[in-house]
Design a protein around this motif. Structure first.
Motif, PDB file in Angstrom:
ATOM      1  N   UNK A 158      -3.380   5.200   3.415  1.00 44.55           N
ATOM      2  CA  UNK A 158      -1.988   6.036   3.114  1.00 44.55           C
ATOM      3  C   UNK A 158      -2.181   7.027   2.238  1.00 44.55           C
ATOM      4  N   UNK A 159      -3.380   7.076   1.408  1.00 46.67           N
ATOM      5  CA  UNK A 159      -3.534   8.346   0.578  1.00 46.67           C
ATOM      6  C   UNK A 159      -4.213   9.344   1.405  1.00 46.67           C
ATOM      7  N   UNK A 216      -7.445  -6.579   2.435  1.00 44.82           N
ATOM      8  CA  UNK A 216      -7.077  -5.431   3.341  1.00 44.82           C
ATOM      9  C   UNK A 216      -6.344  -4.444   2.374  1.00 44.82           C
ATOM     10  N   UNK A 217      -5.789  -4.527   1.183  1.00 47.67           N
ATOM     11  CA  UNK A 217      -5.135  -3.495   0.433  1.00 47.67           C
ATOM     12  C   UNK A 217      -6.281  -2.202   0.285  1.00 47.67           C
ATOM     13  N   UNK A 218      -7.407  -2.383  -0.144  1.00 50.47           N
ATOM     14  CA  UNK A 218      -8.237  -1.228  -0.484  1.00 50.47           C
ATOM     15  C   UNK A 218      -8.251  -0.259   0.718  1.00 50.47           C
ATOM     16  N   UNK A 219      -8.274  -0.735   2.191  1.00 56.24           N
ATOM     17  CA  UNK A 219      -8.304   0.086   3.206  1.00 56.24           C
ATOM     18  C   UNK A 219      -6.833   0.619   3.517  1.00 56.24           C
ATOM     19  N   UNK A 220      -5.951  -0.055   3.640  1.00 57.15           N
ATOM     20  CA  UNK A 220      -4.674  -0.057   3.743  1.00 57.15           C
ATOM     21  C   UNK A 220      -4.174   1.534   2.753  1.00 57.15           C
ATOM     22  N   UNK A 235     -14.624   3.705  -0.135  1.00 57.97           N
ATOM     23  CA  UNK A 235     -15.820   3.151  -0.243  1.00 57.97           C
ATOM     24  C   UNK A 235     -15.631   1.703  -1.008  1.00 57.97           C
ATOM     25  N   UNK A 236     -16.010   0.714  -0.069  1.00 56.71           N
ATOM     26  CA  UNK A 236     -15.473  -0.543  -0.184  1.00 56.71           C
ATOM     27  C   UNK A 236     -16.697  -1.656  -0.410  1.00 56.71           C
ATOM     28  N   UNK A 237     -16.125  -2.703  -1.252  1.00 54.68           N
ATOM     29  CA  UNK A 237     -17.039  -3.728  -1.436  1.00 54.68           C
ATOM     30  C   UNK A 237     -18.384  -3.030  -2.436  1.00 54.68           C
ATOM     31  N   UNK A 238     -18.049  -2.359  -3.447  1.00 50.98           N
ATOM     32  CA  UNK A 238     -19.215  -1.823  -4.219  1.00 50.98           C
ATOM     33  C   UNK A 238     -19.725  -2.738  -5.247  1.00 50.98           C
ATOM     34  N   UNK A 239     -20.918  -2.988  -5.056  1.00 53.38           N
ATOM     35  CA  UNK A 239     -21.666  -3.661  -6.174  1.00 53.38           C
ATOM     36  C   UNK A 239     -22.084  -3.086  -7.449  1.00 53.38           C
ATOM     37  N   UNK A 240     -22.123  -1.610  -7.491  1.00 56.94           N
ATOM     38  CA  UNK A 240     -22.074  -0.651  -8.382  1.00 56.94           C
ATOM     39  C   UNK A 240     -21.526   0.692  -8.028  1.00 56.94           C
ATOM     40  N   UNK A 274       0.628  -1.255   0.027  1.00 49.57           N
ATOM     41  CA  UNK A 274      -0.009   0.058   0.131  1.00 49.57           C
ATOM     42  C   UNK A 274       0.970   1.291  -0.135  1.00 49.57           C
ATOM     43  N   UNK A 275       1.977   1.335   0.561  1.00 48.89           N
ATOM     44  CA  UNK A 275       2.850   2.425   0.915  1.00 48.89           C
ATOM     45  C   UNK A 275       3.533   2.651  -0.701  1.00 48.89           C
ATOM     46  N   UNK A 276       3.903   1.520  -1.097  1.00 48.74           N
ATOM     47  CA  UNK A 276       4.456   1.819  -2.643  1.00 48.74           C
ATOM     48  C   UNK A 276       3.326   2.169  -3.533  1.00 48.74           C
TER      49      UNK A 276
END
Length: 264
Positions: free
Chosen positions: A140-141, A132-136, A146-151, A100-102
């Motif tokens: 970092x950013x 875990x990457x989306x949250x991490x 907004x996670x696990x989007x179905x649309x 995530x840092x990279x």
């Protein structure tokens, strides 16, 4: 609108998995772009196509060794505008936090040419399945997630997703810039057409090292990882297999087998 979509080079699900020095063995022969990242690429392309021509561009970014370039090459075949490959020996063995840092540093490097409005990821990588990457990466950013989007829709500087939970249906919004992870329910990834496949062969892939994006090598890699593989061994062969020859009563035998073991 400038969109960054992350893609990962993972071993093919049908290949024999193995570890080298505590990390998953990855080779060009049995590797591929993470299947769930195809949904992220598709979401980015659909957003770009919803805009007037010339008002949207999509960057595909991957992190990994030399073979990982195959992931962004696949993204180019699908239609992204730019491909970035961050490759450095010091990255080897990074956990999700190092990765995530990279990736965050790569996004900031892209932002030197203009702001990034949206970062899109898949819901998980099929080699690790940590999700875990989306949250991490959002942390970092320092942007909304907004996670696990179905649309996913974007309008008036706001991203809106729908999320299907086990016992609820949620609609969640966040102002841009934001990070969105999409599930395999979000869309049906397109197939690359012949024209894009041929064009992708000659399209440039920007390659950055850690020094190019301003990341200290001691902050990533195996030494900085918060997790360690203590031991790994091949899966033992299956024992006590039962072969049933179907002579017209195969279904009955299967049902009896399941009932006997309490599986039906």
């Amino acid at each position: 609108m400038r969109i960054v979509v992350t893609v990962k080079f993972v071993p093919d699900l049908q290949s024999q998995r193995s570890f080298t020095d505590g990390t998953v063995t990855r080779t060009a022969e049995d590797g591929t772009m993470n299947e769930l990242d195809e949904n992220a690429v598709e979401a980015a392309l659909q957003l770009r196509e919803s805009l007037p021509e010339g008002e949207g561009e999509v960057y595909a970014v991957t992190v990994g060794g030399a073979d990982a370039v195959a992931a962004v090459r696949k993204a180019l075949q699908l239609g992204v505008d730019h491909a970035v490959h961050v490759s450095d020996e010091s990255i080897a063995g990074s956990d999700v936090f190092g990765t995530a840092r990279v990736l965050a540093a790569a996004v900031h490097q892209i932002e030197k040419d203009g702001p990034v409005d949206l970062v899109i990821t898949g819901m998980a990588a099929l080699d690790g399945l940590t999700s875990m990457l989306p949250t991490a990466l959002a942390a970092e950013l320092d942007i909304a997630q907004l996670t696990l989007a179905s649309s996913l829709t974007v309008a008036d500087g706001t991203a809106t997703i729908e999320r299907h939970m086990a016992d609820a249906h949620e609609t969640v919004t966040a102002p841009l810039p934001a990070l969105v992870s999409v599930t395999d329910e979000a869309n049906k990834p397109r197939y690359p057409n012949f024209k894009l496949i041929m064009a992708a062969r000659s399209k440039p892939v920007t390659t950055w090292s850690l020094s190019d994006i301003g990341v200290d090598p001691v902050q990533v890699g195996a030494m900085a990882s918060r997790t360690t593989v203590i031991d790994a061994s091949p899966r033992p062969p299956r024992q006590n297999r039962v072969t049933v020859t179907d002579k017209g009563d195969g279904g009955t035998q299967l049902a009896a087998f399941l009932v006997e073991r309490g599986l039906a």
